[in-house]
Design a protein around this motif. Sequence first.
Motif, PDB file in Angstrom:
ATOM      1  N   ALA A   1     -44.568  60.519  13.774  1.00 34.72           N
ATOM      2  CA  ALA A   1     -43.251  60.154  13.247  1.00 34.72           C
ATOM      3  C   ALA A   1     -43.185  58.668  12.925  1.00 34.72           C
ATOM      4  O   ALA A   1     -42.601  58.260  11.907  1.00 34.72           O
ATOM      5  N   ALA A   2     -43.788  57.853  13.769  1.00 32.47           N
ATOM      6  CA  ALA A   2     -43.716  56.403  13.593  1.00 32.47           C
ATOM      7  C   ALA A   2     -44.374  55.948  12.302  1.00 32.47           C
ATOM      8  O   ALA A   2     -43.943  54.964  11.686  1.00 32.47           O
ATOM      9  N   VAL A   3     -45.428  56.640  11.875  1.00 28.02           N
ATOM     10  CA  VAL A   3     -46.105  56.262  10.627  1.00 28.02           C
ATOM     11  C   VAL A   3     -45.607  57.076   9.435  1.00 28.02           C
ATOM     12  O   VAL A   3     -46.124  56.938   8.325  1.00 28.02           O
ATOM     13  N   GLY A   4     -44.604  57.933   9.674  1.00 22.91           N
ATOM     14  CA  GLY A   4     -44.019  58.708   8.582  1.00 22.91           C
ATOM     15  C   GLY A   4     -44.871  59.852   8.104  1.00 22.91           C
ATOM     16  O   GLY A   4     -44.681  60.345   6.978  1.00 22.91           O
ATOM     17  N   ARG A   5     -45.811  60.319   8.930  1.00 24.30           N
ATOM     18  CA  ARG A   5     -46.673  61.429   8.526  1.00 24.30           C
ATOM     19  C   ARG A   5     -45.994  62.759   8.859  1.00 24.30           C
ATOM     20  O   ARG A   5     -45.675  63.024  10.014  1.00 24.30           O
TER      21      ARG A   5
END
Length: 241
Positions: free
Chosen positions: A91-95
Motif C-alpha cells: 500500500a505504501a508504494v501504491g502497488r
Amino acid sequence: MTCWYEGPLAAFDTETTGVDVETDRIVSAALVVQDAPGTRPRVTRWLVNPGVPVPAAATEVHGLTEEHLQRNGRWPAPVMYEVAQALAEQAAVGRPVVVMNAPFDLTLLDRELRRHRASSLDRWFERSPLLVLDPRVLDKHLDRYRKGRRTLADLCAHYEVELEEAHDAAADATAALEVTRAVGRRFASRLERLSPGELHTLQAVWHAAQARGLQAWFARTGTEETVDPAWPLRPDLPAAA
C-alpha cells in the motif's frame, strides 16, 4: 503511460481450516509481487500452526495436515503481524494487490489480527490505503451474462491461465494475478483509463450489486443464506471467536 494491468502488481492468498471467516483460521499464506508481466515474481510464504484442530475436509483441499502444521508451522501472532506489514508495504508504494474473493481472505486476516494481536487490518492502512483488485468481482461485472461458476480454476480456464498446484497459497495467488492481467487486457477499452484507486471504489459498488442480485435469487429459490455486500472487508462482528 502504462496501464495498471501491464504494471507492477502483487497478489495475496490464504489456505484455511474452513470457510467461516469468523471462526476458521489461516494455516498458510503467500504474497506474490511482480514488477511487470513476464518477470519472475518475488514470493513470500508463511506456514501457520493455527492452534486448533485442522478438519480432514480442509486437509483434503490444501494437503496440510494438523501434524505437519504443528511440526513446521509458526505461531499465528508473529505471522499475522508479518502478513499485515507486507500488505502495508504494498500500500505504501501504491502497488495494487490482487485478492481473489477478497472479502474471504482479508476478513479472515482481520479476524486473526483481532484474535492474536488485539489489532485490526484497517489500522495498517490508515496512512496509505490498500488498493485491491478482485478478479472475481471484475470478471462478474465485465462479463455478467456468461453462465457457469467463477472459481479461480474456472477463471483460469476461461482466460487461459495455467494453474499449477491449486490450493497452494503461492500458486493460487500467482494464478489470480495472471487472471487479473488477462481481464484487464480483454476489457481494455473499459478499464485502461481507470486507476487502481478508481477501480477499488467501483468494485465495492459492483460487489454490492452482485450481492443484492444473489440475495434476491436466494429469496426466490427459498435458500436461507445471507450474502454480505461488504467489499473488500466485512465489518467486525462482536461474536467473532
